[in-house]
Write a protein that holds these residues in place. Sequence first.
Motif, PDB file in Angstrom:
ATOM      1  N   ASP A   1       0.825  -1.206   0.000  1.00 34.28           N
ATOM      2  CA  ASP A   1       0.000   0.000   0.000  1.00 34.28           C
ATOM      3  C   ASP A   1       0.864   1.262   0.000  1.00 34.28           C
ATOM      4  O   ASP A   1       0.592   2.219  -0.735  1.00 34.28           O
ATOM      5  N   LEU A   2       1.911   1.268   0.844  1.00 30.89           N
ATOM      6  CA  LEU A   2       2.802   2.434   0.922  1.00 30.89           C
ATOM      7  C   LEU A   2       3.590   2.603  -0.375  1.00 30.89           C
ATOM      8  O   LEU A   2       3.804   3.728  -0.835  1.00 30.89           O
ATOM      9  N   TYR A   3       4.025   1.493  -0.952  1.00 29.20           N
ATOM     10  CA  TYR A   3       4.799   1.566  -2.191  1.00 29.20           C
ATOM     11  C   TYR A   3       3.941   2.102  -3.329  1.00 29.20           C
ATOM     12  O   TYR A   3       4.393   2.921  -4.144  1.00 29.20           O
ATOM     13  N   LYS A   4       2.696   1.661  -3.377  1.00 31.04           N
ATOM     14  CA  LYS A   4       1.773   2.148  -4.398  1.00 31.04           C
ATOM     15  C   LYS A   4       1.535   3.643  -4.235  1.00 31.04           C
ATOM     16  O   LYS A   4       1.523   4.399  -5.212  1.00 31.04           O
ATOM     17  N   ARG A   5       1.352   4.083  -2.988  1.00 29.64           N
ATOM     18  CA  ARG A   5       1.126   5.509  -2.723  1.00 29.64           C
ATOM     19  C   ARG A   5       2.369   6.323  -3.069  1.00 29.64           C
ATOM     20  O   ARG A   5       2.277   7.416  -3.626  1.00 29.64           O
ATOM     21  N   TYR A   6       3.545   5.788  -2.729  1.00 31.10           N
ATOM     22  CA  TYR A   6       4.794   6.479  -3.042  1.00 31.10           C
ATOM     23  C   TYR A   6       4.945   6.686  -4.550  1.00 31.10           C
ATOM     24  O   TYR A   6       5.284   7.778  -5.009  1.00 31.10           O
ATOM     25  N   ASN A   7       4.696   5.633  -5.325  1.00 27.11           N
ATOM     26  CA  ASN A   7       4.826   5.731  -6.781  1.00 27.11           C
ATOM     27  C   ASN A   7       3.858   6.745  -7.359  1.00 27.11           C
ATOM     28  O   ASN A   7       4.191   7.488  -8.283  1.00 27.11           O
ATOM     29  N   LYS A   8       2.638   6.774  -6.807  1.00 27.53           N
ATOM     30  CA  LYS A   8       1.642   7.721  -7.304  1.00 27.53           C
ATOM     31  C   LYS A   8       2.079   9.156  -7.026  1.00 27.53           C
ATOM     32  O   LYS A   8       2.025  10.023  -7.910  1.00 27.53           O
ATOM     33  N   LEU A   9       2.540   9.426  -5.803  1.00 25.06           N
ATOM     34  CA  LEU A   9       2.974  10.781  -5.446  1.00 25.06           C
ATOM     35  C   LEU A   9       4.236  11.180  -6.201  1.00 25.06           C
ATOM     36  O   LEU A   9       4.379  12.329  -6.629  1.00 25.06           O
ATOM     37  N   ASP A  10       5.149  10.225  -6.376  1.00 32.53           N
ATOM     38  CA  ASP A  10       6.383  10.509  -7.105  1.00 32.53           C
ATOM     39  C   ASP A  10       6.069  10.863  -8.554  1.00 32.53           C
ATOM     40  O   ASP A  10       6.663  11.779  -9.125  1.00 32.53           O
ATOM     41  N   SER A  11       5.097  10.159  -9.140  1.00 29.81           N
ATOM     42  CA  SER A  11       4.703  10.443 -10.516  1.00 29.81           C
ATOM     43  C   SER A  11       4.053  11.818 -10.627  1.00 29.81           C
ATOM     44  O   SER A  11       4.322  12.569 -11.575  1.00 29.81           O
TER      45      SER A  11
END
Length: 366
Positions: free
Chosen positions: A40-50
């Motif tokens: 969940d955190l990794y998915k959120r990180y990728n979304k925010l980074d994008s």
Amino acid sequence: EEPRGPDGEPIRTPTGTPSTSADTLSLLTANSEEQQKFLDLYKRYNKLDSLLSKNLIFFLKVCEEVPTCTFLGVFNQGITATHRLSCSGRPKLFTGETKPKSVQFQNMPRQYKGLFWSGDPDYLIGECDGAQLEFRVAADLGKDEVAYTEIVNGADVHSNTAKVLTDAGQATSRQDAKSRTFAPLYGGMGRTKPEKAYSEYFKQHYEGISSTQRQWALRVAGDKKLRTPYGLVFYWPQAKLSRTGYVSFSTEIYNYPVQGFATGDIIPIAAVCFWYRSEGTRIVMLNTIHDSLVSRVHKDEVLLFEELSKQCLTHDVYAYLRGIYKYEFHVPLGVGIKVARNWAQTKEEIVYSVYPSGKEERKVKT
């Protein structure tokens, strides 16, 4: 377990080591709360980074270095797997950068839409989209009477999704349910027990759609190809039927005929009709995003934009499919129309349901 590709083999890098790409990690299934928290955190990180690196920084550079604060894109046809239109931003090389940057027009983040306006106080931004287009296409292809009835009656399918998930033990709001409602339409089985329960509910509730898609998969397992009812042929030469009854590439087989028809045929048909019908007006089409058309609209031509949107996304589509594809659509098509000062600032939406017979229904959503 290591994620595997459609061929059943583990997904590896060219050097043979396990892949850690975002797409590969998204295929992982958690076996513990700790693993689920990581995913969940990794998915959120990728979304925010994008959002930051692929969009906001580019927009900032455009405003700082381009006098008009504008950037351009190019429409692409026939390069996506489902044949739907895509739009690539024309790369720009900014000061201090070693490589040109661009953004994808068709994947513009919702929270950034408010940054875009017409550039002229006498003009507005208008957007028209095919309401529930892929669901309506699936209902038509599957001759699903339940889906047809819900479309005609304006049933709130997202509230129903939320109820099923909540009753199964996963409290879900209507807004959060939107991303899950049509996941089973594309072969999504769900990760949690409530999501799996919803997937089973979807299959039973929309039996016409699910049985048609299953027939597609079995046909591909035997013929290695699928000729759609509207004429396009998709090929899966590696497709196989397992002992358990699972057909490899099922997600693609379920997805491509529906998405291809909706956004690879219907939206381009509507876009071309809109382009020609708007000739001689002050309306200029700026972008297309999967199931919608975005335009620059003069404040005195708002009603004209509404009429053109309805005509091109419904009546013209029916006529073209009937005359060129020899395909008779039965489910009513819908169109949602929004006009505002910028792309996001919309107080109301005009929604039409138009039947193949020519019957029209209009309502205003606020």
